[in-house]
Design an enzyme around this catalytic site. Structure first.
Site, mmCIF file in Angstrom:
data_model
loop_
_atom_site.group_PDB
_atom_site.id
_atom_site.type_symbol
_atom_site.label_atom_id
_atom_site.label_comp_id
_atom_site.label_asym_id
_atom_site.label_seq_id
_atom_site.Cartn_x
_atom_site.Cartn_y
_atom_site.Cartn_z
ATOM 1 N N LYS A 128 9.418 16.729 10.410
ATOM 2 C CA LYS A 128 8.557 15.631 9.964
ATOM 3 C C LYS A 128 7.147 15.774 10.557
ATOM 4 O O LYS A 128 6.895 16.660 11.362
ATOM 5 C CB LYS A 128 9.174 14.283 10.372
HETATM 6 C C1 LIG Z 1 14.068 10.803 2.485
HETATM 7 C C2 LIG Z 1 14.828 10.833 3.773
HETATM 8 N N1 LIG Z 1 15.592 9.777 4.110
HETATM 9 C C3 LIG Z 1 16.270 9.737 5.262
HETATM 10 C C4 LIG Z 1 16.232 10.775 6.157
HETATM 11 C C5 LIG Z 1 17.080 10.718 7.401
HETATM 12 O O1 LIG Z 1 16.362 10.863 8.572
HETATM 13 P P1 LIG Z 1 17.089 11.468 9.892
HETATM 14 O O2 LIG Z 1 17.321 12.917 9.650
HETATM 15 O O3 LIG Z 1 16.109 11.187 10.988
HETATM 16 O O4 LIG Z 1 18.355 10.715 10.064
HETATM 17 C C6 LIG Z 1 15.448 11.890 5.866
HETATM 18 C C7 LIG Z 1 15.386 13.001 6.821
HETATM 19 O O5 LIG Z 1 15.293 14.143 6.567
HETATM 20 C C8 LIG Z 1 14.736 11.935 4.635
HETATM 21 O O6 LIG Z 1 14.007 13.008 4.294
#
Ligand SMILES: Cc1ncc(COP(=O)(O)O)c(C=O)c1O
Length: 398
Positions: A184
């Site tokens: 990110k």
């Molecule tokens: C669109 C979207 N939603 C939710 C998430 C979930 O985030 P995390 O990996 O921090 O749990 C991501 C992560 O890649 C994402 O790209």
């Protein structure tokens, strides 16, 4: 000589970040301390909202928003299938039914014109995803939500710092989630945050992330079923340190994306990401759309052999085995989503990707695409804006 493989993504960690984490380790206060609170204050200030609740992933942030908004068993929530699976899982954890909505082929975001035909008396909410860091059509979506009395969740996990009509994402909808996974815009290793202007939502999320404790309650008093979704102090310290440089990170990513797009826009068999007017994209991934006649997966394999990793983004959630089984979804349900899922490919992307590396990636893409070009290949779009690929730009093959 075999050339070194370019990394798909990489975080930017400096000495200040390392020092910030080390200080916490030396302090002896590793959890439930002042760093998480400071991180929350700073991120709320950056986004321009009243409340931020730090958690240990973007998935946890989405889950707690769904729960804090009172969504549950049998409630239908409109959501794109062209997203990371966590958007949908957050709904399933609470027994909500995901109702998939097709996307706009240019921005890859939920298409507001497809929303109304999916509404039923059980529809309670829309989960919006700002895909790859491009803001969704917020005016249209919020006006539909208001008209039908629906809650709005912003899955802005890929879009920290993005703006819609000069307002930062995170200010739209009932609450928004961000992720700080290492691919990110900034990272905490693992981490996430809920932002909202609603005090009740924030307070419920705080309780839920901390085993259902109330803020004033004692350590072994639990008001409700909760979770351990707390953000460790080391991660929060890293977040504070990284957030100080977020503007620099976003500018660097904008620069890398501009270099890519400048090279790619000369070619008529690939479309660089589209940026709508009135938005500031916050680049999470750099995803191009290939001509329909090209075999994306073979191109990815050929690029890998040249030391250029890629990813096929996204694999539609409605076609994942467990979703098909639970909801009977199938090929053909979402034509634009499925078409984009066959044509989109993410190229290596990070703050400090050099011009030479960008040129290498574009050259590999060009070489791989040319191996299979036929006059029939067209830029992947169900709209009439398709272009033939009669002449690939030879400058890409250097
Ligand atoms: C669109 C979207 N939603 C939710 C998430 C979930 O985030 P995390 O990996 O921090 O749990 C991501 C992560 O890649 C994402 O790209």
């Amino acid at each position: 000589m075999q050339r070194k493989t370019i990394a798909m993504s990489a975080q930017e960690v400096d000495e200040a970040d390392i020092q910030a984490v080390t200080e916490v380790l030396r302090s002896g206060r590793l959890a439930l301390g002042p760093k998480a609170e400071e991180f929350e204050r700073r991120i709320a200030g950056y986004i321009g909202v009243k409340y931020a609740v730090a958690v240990n992933s973007g998935t946890a942030a989405l889950h707690l928003i769904v729960k804090a908004l009172g969504l549950g068993s049998g409630d239908e929530v409109l959501v794109p299938s062209f997203t990371f699976v966590a958007s949908i899982n957050a709904l399933l954890y609470e027994g909500c039914r995901p109702v998939f909505v097709d996307i706009d082929p240019e921005t890859k975001n939920l298409n507001p014109t497809q929303i109304e035909s999916k509404l039923t008396p059980r529809t309670r909410a829309i989960m919006v995803v700002d895909v790859f860091g491009h803001p969704a059509e917020w005016d249209e979506i919020t006006s539909i939500a208001r008209r039908y009395g629906l809650r709005v969740i912003d899955d802005s996990c890929e879009a920290l710092g993005a703006e819609y009509k000069s307002r930062k994402l995170g200010q739209f909808g009932d609450a928004a989630a961000f992720s700080f996974y290492p691919n990110k815009q900034m990272t905490l290793g693992e981490g996430g945050v809920i932002v909202t202007n609603n005090e009740e939502t924030a307070s419920m999320a705080r309780s839920l992330r901390n085993q259902g404790r109330d803020e004033m309650g004692s350590w072994l008093h639990h008001e409700r079923l909760g979770y351990n979704y707390r953000l460790p102090e080391m991660s929060a310290a890293l977040g504070i340190s990284q957030l100080r440089r977020i503007d620099k990170f976003l500018a660097k990513r904008e620069h890398v994306a501009a270099l890519y797009s400048r090279r790619l826009q000369q070619m008529d068999w690939v479309r660089p990401p589209v940026i709508r007017s009135g938005v500031r994209m916050s680049w999470c991934l750099y995803v191009v759309t290939l001509a329909e006649g090209l075999d994306r997966d073979r191109i990815m394999q050929a690029m890998a052999a040249l030391g250029i990793p890629t990813r096929g983004y996204f694999s539609p959630v409605h076609l994942q085995p467990y979703i098909r089984k639970a909801f009977g979804s199938k090929e053909g349900d979402l034509p634009v989503t499925e078409s984009m899922a066959r044509c989109c490919v993410a190229l290596p992307f990070r703050n400090n990707l050099t011009e030479a590396q960008i040129n290498r990636a574009v050259s590999a893409l060009t070489l791989a695409a040319r191996q299979q070009m036929t006059p029939k290949a067209r830029v992947c779009s169900p709209n009439a804006t398709s272009k033939t690929i009669a002449s690939a730009d030879p400058s890409g093959g250097s």
